[in-house]
Design an enzyme around this catalytic site. Sequence first.
Site, short mmCIF file in Angstrom:
data_model
loop_
_atom_site.label_atom_id
_atom_site.label_comp_id
_atom_site.label_asym_id
_atom_site.label_seq_id
_atom_site.Cartn_x
_atom_site.Cartn_y
_atom_site.Cartn_z
NE ARG A 15 22.29 -48.72 12.66
CZ ARG A 15 23.41 -48.33 13.02
NH1 ARG A 15 23.74 -46.92 13.11
NH2 ARG A 15 24.29 -49.15 13.61
CE LYS A 33 31.12 -45.66 16.53
NZ LYS A 33 30.14 -46.31 17.53
NE ARG A 59 25.22 -52.73 16.57
CZ ARG A 59 24.26 -51.63 16.67
NH1 ARG A 59 23.02 -52.04 17.07
NH2 ARG A 59 24.38 -50.24 16.47
#
Length: 211
Positions: free
Chosen positions: A155, A8, A166
């Site tokens: 991250r 994305k 997630r």
Amino acid sequence: MGPPGAGKGSQSTKIVKKYNMPSISTGQMFRDAYNNNDPIGIEAMKFIKNGNLVSDEITNGIVRTRLLRDDAETSFLLDGYPRTVAQAIALDGMLDDMHTSLDAVINILSSHDVLFERMEQRRVCKTCDATYHLRFKKPQEDGVCDLDGGELYQRLDDTHESVMRRLEIYESKTKPLLDYYSNKGILYNVNGMQSFDKVYDDIILVLEDIK
Ligand code: ADP
Ligand code: ADP
């Protein structure tokens, strides 16, 4: 839309350049707020690092404020928002107030194997949030951003455990949104397991077609 790691952010960066519109990424806004020691960012990171969603209330609040800025007046791209049905309903309310609506919801599809590999190999610039992949999008110099020389880091939520969480959350909380937008007739699926350029071309075909 799409599961974590689908591409994305990578695609948004290119799309907003072509159409000259702002990219509104809730994940990026949270990371920026955290890096700036903003209390909202510090609160949000408690959820993010374990792979949980930030509350709808906080998330809707930052989007509402962001949409009111001048640069979002004519067009914008939302990346990673909405992620729950409650957020989609809140977004509809914000858009009604702005006398506008979404033109298209692009859903980037990918298998779990590909997603795990992508997130384990993802590196992000500390200063500009540009995203790299250690094999598919290597920086010219190890650990250094090509764009601004910033330090590349992994991250906090790209650990194996957090990625599993997630993906679970994506399945239970975010996937139902696909029906929500399909029922409105604005959902378009794109195969994310292709090269960066091919995914981009497929998205542009959709966007040009609905213009
Ligand atoms: P998302 O924003 O959906 O979480 P990203 O755009 O950050 O996904 O991409 C996740 C990782 O996968 C990054 O390391 C990125 O460089 C890499 N990636 C994204 N799209 C592709 C692709 N089409 N082919 C190979 N690697 C990709
Ligand atoms: P990815 O698609 O790779 O998970 P994002 O940058 O979009 O990356 O999001 C990172 C994290 O930020 C999410 O796992 C979640 O904790 C939080 N987040 C981002 N967008 C939202 C949202 N719309 N609602 C709740 N939490 C969000």
